[in-house]
Design a protein around this motif. Structure first.
Motif, PDB file in Angstrom:
ATOM      1  N   ALA A 163     -52.314   1.011 -28.083  1.00  0.00           N
ATOM      2  CA  ALA A 163     -52.458   0.399 -29.402  1.00  0.00           C
ATOM      3  C   ALA A 163     -51.684  -0.914 -29.487  1.00  0.00           C
ATOM      4  O   ALA A 163     -52.185  -1.905 -30.034  1.00  0.00           O
ATOM      5  N   LEU A 164     -50.485  -0.949 -28.934  1.00  0.00           N
ATOM      6  CA  LEU A 164     -49.685  -2.176 -28.972  1.00  0.00           C
ATOM      7  C   LEU A 164     -50.338  -3.277 -28.146  1.00  0.00           C
ATOM      8  O   LEU A 164     -50.403  -4.430 -28.583  1.00  0.00           O
ATOM      9  N   VAL A 165     -50.847  -2.940 -26.980  1.00  0.00           N
ATOM     10  CA  VAL A 165     -51.512  -3.944 -26.137  1.00  0.00           C
ATOM     11  C   VAL A 165     -52.753  -4.487 -26.845  1.00  0.00           C
ATOM     12  O   VAL A 165     -52.973  -5.701 -26.886  1.00  0.00           O
ATOM     13  N   GLN A 166     -53.556  -3.606 -27.427  1.00  0.00           N
ATOM     14  CA  GLN A 166     -54.756  -4.049 -28.128  1.00  0.00           C
ATOM     15  C   GLN A 166     -54.391  -4.934 -29.320  1.00  0.00           C
ATOM     16  O   GLN A 166     -55.048  -5.944 -29.580  1.00  0.00           O
ATOM     17  N   LEU A 167     -53.350  -4.586 -30.030  1.00  0.00           N
ATOM     18  CA  LEU A 167     -52.881  -5.384 -31.156  1.00  0.00           C
ATOM     19  C   LEU A 167     -52.362  -6.741 -30.678  1.00  0.00           C
ATOM     20  O   LEU A 167     -52.649  -7.775 -31.287  1.00  0.00           O
TER      21      LEU A 167
ATOM     22  N   TYR B 133     -57.024  -5.493 -42.368  1.00  0.00           N
ATOM     23  CA  TYR B 133     -58.315  -4.869 -42.095  1.00  0.00           C
ATOM     24  C   TYR B 133     -59.015  -5.543 -40.919  1.00  0.00           C
ATOM     25  O   TYR B 133     -59.492  -4.876 -40.003  1.00  0.00           O
ATOM     26  N   GLU B 134     -59.050  -6.865 -40.929  1.00  0.00           N
ATOM     27  CA  GLU B 134     -59.711  -7.594 -39.846  1.00  0.00           C
ATOM     28  C   GLU B 134     -58.982  -7.406 -38.523  1.00  0.00           C
ATOM     29  O   GLU B 134     -59.603  -7.268 -37.474  1.00  0.00           O
ATOM     30  N   LEU B 135     -57.669  -7.378 -38.569  1.00  0.00           N
ATOM     31  CA  LEU B 135     -56.869  -7.163 -37.363  1.00  0.00           C
ATOM     32  C   LEU B 135     -57.139  -5.771 -36.784  1.00  0.00           C
ATOM     33  O   LEU B 135     -57.294  -5.606 -35.572  1.00  0.00           O
ATOM     34  N   SER B 136     -57.236  -4.788 -37.651  1.00  0.00           N
ATOM     35  CA  SER B 136     -57.542  -3.426 -37.217  1.00  0.00           C
ATOM     36  C   SER B 136     -58.890  -3.366 -36.513  1.00  0.00           C
ATOM     37  O   SER B 136     -59.030  -2.756 -35.451  1.00  0.00           O
ATOM     38  N   LYS B 137     -59.883  -4.010 -37.091  1.00  0.00           N
ATOM     39  CA  LYS B 137     -61.225  -4.016 -36.493  1.00  0.00           C
ATOM     40  C   LYS B 137     -61.241  -4.794 -35.179  1.00  0.00           C
ATOM     41  O   LYS B 137     -61.830  -4.355 -34.196  1.00  0.00           O
ATOM     42  N   GLN B 138     -60.610  -5.950 -35.154  1.00  0.00           N
ATOM     43  CA  GLN B 138     -60.591  -6.778 -33.942  1.00  0.00           C
ATOM     44  C   GLN B 138     -59.866  -6.069 -32.803  1.00  0.00           C
ATOM     45  O   GLN B 138     -60.308  -6.111 -31.655  1.00  0.00           O
ATOM     46  N   ALA B 139     -58.762  -5.408 -33.123  1.00  0.00           N
ATOM     47  CA  ALA B 139     -57.967  -4.736 -32.093  1.00  0.00           C
ATOM     48  C   ALA B 139     -58.557  -3.387 -31.701  1.00  0.00           C
ATOM     49  O   ALA B 139     -58.241  -2.866 -30.632  1.00  0.00           O
ATOM     50  N   GLY B 140     -59.386  -2.826 -32.582  1.00  0.00           N
ATOM     51  CA  GLY B 140     -59.908  -1.488 -32.315  1.00  0.00           C
ATOM     52  C   GLY B 140     -58.843  -0.419 -32.479  1.00  0.00           C
ATOM     53  O   GLY B 140     -58.852   0.596 -31.801  1.00  0.00           O
ATOM     54  N   VAL B 141     -57.915  -0.678 -33.388  1.00  0.00           N
ATOM     55  CA  VAL B 141     -56.788   0.225 -33.633  1.00  0.00           C
ATOM     56  C   VAL B 141     -56.830   0.624 -35.108  1.00  0.00           C
ATOM     57  O   VAL B 141     -56.917  -0.228 -35.980  1.00  0.00           O
ATOM     58  N   GLY B 142     -56.775   1.913 -35.369  1.00  0.00           N
ATOM     59  CA  GLY B 142     -56.793   2.400 -36.743  1.00  0.00           C
ATOM     60  C   GLY B 142     -55.517   2.056 -37.486  1.00  0.00           C
ATOM     61  O   GLY B 142     -54.479   1.780 -36.881  1.00  0.00           O
TER      62      GLY B 142
ATOM     63  N   GLY C 192     -53.430   3.897 -39.045  1.00  0.00           N
ATOM     64  CA  GLY C 192     -52.314   4.802 -38.789  1.00  0.00           C
ATOM     65  C   GLY C 192     -51.510   4.432 -37.559  1.00  0.00           C
ATOM     66  O   GLY C 192     -50.326   4.756 -37.458  1.00  0.00           O
ATOM     67  N   ALA C 193     -52.133   3.758 -36.615  1.00  0.00           N
ATOM     68  CA  ALA C 193     -51.432   3.289 -35.414  1.00  0.00           C
ATOM     69  C   ALA C 193     -50.977   1.843 -35.580  1.00  0.00           C
ATOM     70  O   ALA C 193     -49.947   1.445 -35.045  1.00  0.00           O
ATOM     71  N   MET C 194     -51.750   1.057 -36.318  1.00  0.00           N
ATOM     72  CA  MET C 194     -51.468  -0.371 -36.424  1.00  0.00           C
ATOM     73  C   MET C 194     -50.269  -0.683 -37.320  1.00  0.00           C
ATOM     74  O   MET C 194     -49.374  -1.430 -36.927  1.00  0.00           O
ATOM     75  N   TYR C 195     -50.253  -0.120 -38.530  1.00  0.00           N
ATOM     76  CA  TYR C 195     -49.210  -0.523 -39.477  1.00  0.00           C
ATOM     77  C   TYR C 195     -47.789  -0.171 -39.039  1.00  0.00           C
ATOM     78  O   TYR C 195     -46.873  -0.974 -39.252  1.00  0.00           O
ATOM     79  N   PRO C 196     -47.546   0.966 -38.393  1.00  0.00           N
ATOM     80  CA  PRO C 196     -46.187   1.198 -37.884  1.00  0.00           C
ATOM     81  C   PRO C 196     -45.772   0.157 -36.835  1.00  0.00           C
ATOM     82  O   PRO C 196     -44.605  -0.252 -36.786  1.00  0.00           O
ATOM     83  N   ARG C 197     -46.710  -0.286 -36.025  1.00  0.00           N
ATOM     84  CA  ARG C 197     -46.389  -1.304 -35.019  1.00  0.00           C
ATOM     85  C   ARG C 197     -46.143  -2.667 -35.678  1.00  0.00           C
ATOM     86  O   ARG C 197     -45.249  -3.407 -35.274  1.00  0.00           O
ATOM     87  N   LEU C 198     -46.927  -2.987 -36.698  1.00  0.00           N
ATOM     88  CA  LEU C 198     -46.676  -4.226 -37.426  1.00  0.00           C
ATOM     89  C   LEU C 198     -45.303  -4.178 -38.107  1.00  0.00           C
ATOM     90  O   LEU C 198     -44.577  -5.174 -38.104  1.00  0.00           O
ATOM     91  N   ALA C 199     -44.939  -3.028 -38.656  1.00  0.00           N
ATOM     92  CA  ALA C 199     -43.623  -2.885 -39.288  1.00  0.00           C
ATOM     93  C   ALA C 199     -42.508  -3.102 -38.266  1.00  0.00           C
ATOM     94  O   ALA C 199     -41.509  -3.768 -38.555  1.00  0.00           O
ATOM     95  N   LYS C 200     -42.689  -2.564 -37.063  1.00  0.00           N
ATOM     96  CA  LYS C 200     -41.696  -2.749 -36.006  1.00  0.00           C
ATOM     97  C   LYS C 200     -41.625  -4.222 -35.586  1.00  0.00           C
ATOM     98  O   LYS C 200     -40.542  -4.767 -35.353  1.00  0.00           O
ATOM     99  N   MET C 201     -42.792  -4.884 -35.512  1.00  0.00           N
ATOM    100  CA  MET C 201     -42.812  -6.307 -35.166  1.00  0.00           C
ATOM    101  C   MET C 201     -42.112  -7.139 -36.239  1.00  0.00           C
ATOM    102  O   MET C 201     -41.409  -8.104 -35.915  1.00  0.00           O
ATOM    103  N   LEU C 202     -42.287  -6.774 -37.509  1.00  0.00           N
ATOM    104  CA  LEU C 202     -41.574  -7.457 -38.593  1.00  0.00           C
ATOM    105  C   LEU C 202     -40.065  -7.286 -38.425  1.00  0.00           C
ATOM    106  O   LEU C 202     -39.302  -8.247 -38.529  1.00  0.00           O
ATOM    107  N   GLU C 203     -39.663  -6.061 -38.149  1.00  0.00           N
ATOM    108  CA  GLU C 203     -38.243  -5.744 -37.958  1.00  0.00           C
ATOM    109  C   GLU C 203     -37.643  -6.527 -36.793  1.00  0.00           C
ATOM    110  O   GLU C 203     -36.501  -6.989 -36.859  1.00  0.00           O
ATOM    111  N   GLU C 204     -38.419  -6.676 -35.718  1.00  0.00           N
ATOM    112  CA  GLU C 204     -37.952  -7.386 -34.516  1.00  0.00           C
ATOM    113  C   GLU C 204     -38.030  -8.911 -34.663  1.00  0.00           C
ATOM    114  O   GLU C 204     -37.553  -9.636 -33.800  1.00  0.00           O
TER     115      GLU C 204
END
Length: 101
Positions: free
Chosen positions: A6-10, A25-34, A36-48
């Protein structure tokens, strides 16, 4: 951050247009990541500090509720670029068929 499919696809989706705003929404579709998997990774990227977020202005929203967007920081571009280089060399990610050599 643990490197997952999921992280690689994102990362691929974000780095396809590194200077653009990315909408959830568009990022989820483009990455092919739902979500539930995408938003926790985005939150971690924000934190980092890899991405920043913001909201559309009322004028930009033109009649619908303002949407949240994400943009890559310089640090994020470097980190995700390095992550993609690692992923290219990791056979776990070959099945993603993301154009790796």
């Amino acid at each position: 951050m643990r490197i997952t499919h999921a992280l690689v696809q994102l990362a691929v989706a974000l780095m396809a247009a590194p200077d653009d705003r990315h909408w959830g929404y568009e990022l989820s579709k483009q990455a092919g990541v739902g979500p539930g998997a995408m938003y926790p990774r985005l939150a971690k990227m924000l934190e980092e500090g890899w991405i920043e977020d913001g909201w559309q202005t009322t004028e930009e929203a033109s009649g619908h509720p303002p949407r949240r967007y994400y943009t890559l920081t310089s640090k994020g571009k470097a980190e995700l670029g390095a992550l993609l280089v690692k992923a290219e060399q990791d056979r776990r990610f070959r099945s993603l068929n993301l154009g790796f050599a």
